[in-house]
Design a protein around this motif. Sequence first.
Motif, short mmCIF file in Angstrom:
data_model
loop_
_atom_site.label_atom_id
_atom_site.label_comp_id
_atom_site.label_asym_id
_atom_site.label_seq_id
_atom_site.Cartn_x
_atom_site.Cartn_y
_atom_site.Cartn_z
N GLU A 68 0.83 -1.20 0.00
CA GLU A 68 0.00 0.00 0.00
C GLU A 68 0.87 1.26 0.00
O GLU A 68 0.53 2.25 -0.64
CB GLU A 68 -0.93 0.00 1.21
CG GLU A 68 -2.06 -1.00 1.10
CD GLU A 68 -2.91 -1.05 2.35
OE1 GLU A 68 -2.57 -0.38 3.35
OE2 GLU A 68 -3.92 -1.77 2.33
N SER A 72 1.49 1.75 -6.71
CA SER A 72 0.96 2.89 -7.44
C SER A 72 -0.55 2.73 -7.62
O SER A 72 -1.07 1.63 -7.70
CB SER A 72 1.64 3.01 -8.79
OG SER A 72 1.51 1.82 -9.51
N THR A 73 -1.21 3.86 -7.68
CA THR A 73 -2.65 3.86 -7.85
C THR A 73 -2.99 3.98 -9.33
O THR A 73 -2.12 4.19 -10.18
CB THR A 73 -3.28 5.04 -7.10
OG1 THR A 73 -2.79 6.26 -7.67
CG2 THR A 73 -2.95 4.99 -5.61
N LYS A 74 -4.25 3.87 -9.63
CA LYS A 74 -4.71 3.99 -11.01
C LYS A 74 -4.38 5.38 -11.55
O LYS A 74 -4.01 5.54 -12.70
CB LYS A 74 -6.21 3.72 -11.05
CG LYS A 74 -6.76 3.49 -12.42
CD LYS A 74 -8.22 3.05 -12.32
CE LYS A 74 -8.74 2.65 -13.67
NZ LYS A 74 -10.12 2.19 -13.59
N ALA A 75 -4.52 6.39 -10.70
CA ALA A 75 -4.21 7.77 -11.12
C ALA A 75 -2.73 7.92 -11.42
O ALA A 75 -2.35 8.61 -12.38
CB ALA A 75 -4.63 8.74 -10.03
N ASP A 76 -1.87 7.27 -10.61
CA ASP A 76 -0.43 7.34 -10.87
C ASP A 76 -0.09 6.73 -12.23
O ASP A 76 0.70 7.30 -13.00
CB ASP A 76 0.35 6.59 -9.79
CG ASP A 76 0.23 7.23 -8.42
OD1 ASP A 76 -0.05 8.45 -8.36
OD2 ASP A 76 0.42 6.51 -7.42
N VAL A 77 -0.66 5.60 -12.51
CA VAL A 77 -0.39 4.92 -13.79
C VAL A 77 -0.92 5.75 -14.95
O VAL A 77 -0.26 5.88 -15.99
CB VAL A 77 -1.00 3.50 -13.79
CG1 VAL A 77 -0.88 2.86 -15.15
CG2 VAL A 77 -0.33 2.64 -12.73
N SER A 78 -2.09 6.34 -14.79
CA SER A 78 -2.66 7.17 -15.84
C SER A 78 -1.77 8.39 -16.11
O SER A 78 -1.53 8.75 -17.27
CB SER A 78 -4.06 7.62 -15.43
OG SER A 78 -4.58 8.52 -16.37
N GLU A 81 1.32 7.33 -17.95
CA GLU A 81 1.03 7.04 -19.35
C GLU A 81 1.00 8.32 -20.17
O GLU A 81 1.59 8.40 -21.25
CB GLU A 81 -0.31 6.31 -19.45
CG GLU A 81 -0.71 5.96 -20.86
CD GLU A 81 -2.08 5.31 -20.93
OE1 GLU A 81 -2.43 4.82 -22.02
OE2 GLU A 81 -2.80 5.32 -19.92
#
Length: 112
Positions: A68, A72-78, A81
């Motif tokens: 945790e 990374s969170t979904k926002a971090d990955v987005s 990208e």
Amino acid sequence: MTGNVDFRLVMKELDALRAERDTLKKGSGGGNPPGGDAMEKRVEKLESALPDIREKLTRVEAKVDSIEKHGSTKADVSGLESNLIKWFVATAFAMTALASGITFGIARMLSH
């Protein structure tokens, strides 16, 4: 399709289950739970395994906390990208400009 059903086997099983139920009802008197010595042995085995289970659970909790914290969170990955796409486009543009500059420079030098 016509089916002839023989309920003898079903009735035999039902009688066996009723007999087992009656036996269990008789054996559970006196306030003690059913199971006797076998139940006590199983409980002792579970209690002896409890410290090992707690140790493993502590290690799992530590790993989950680490995931945790460092995951990374979904926002971090987005966001990553979109940054990568920007870098790829900028790099392609810069390489194209550099190649065009070199080509025009060589063409100019050869035309003199």
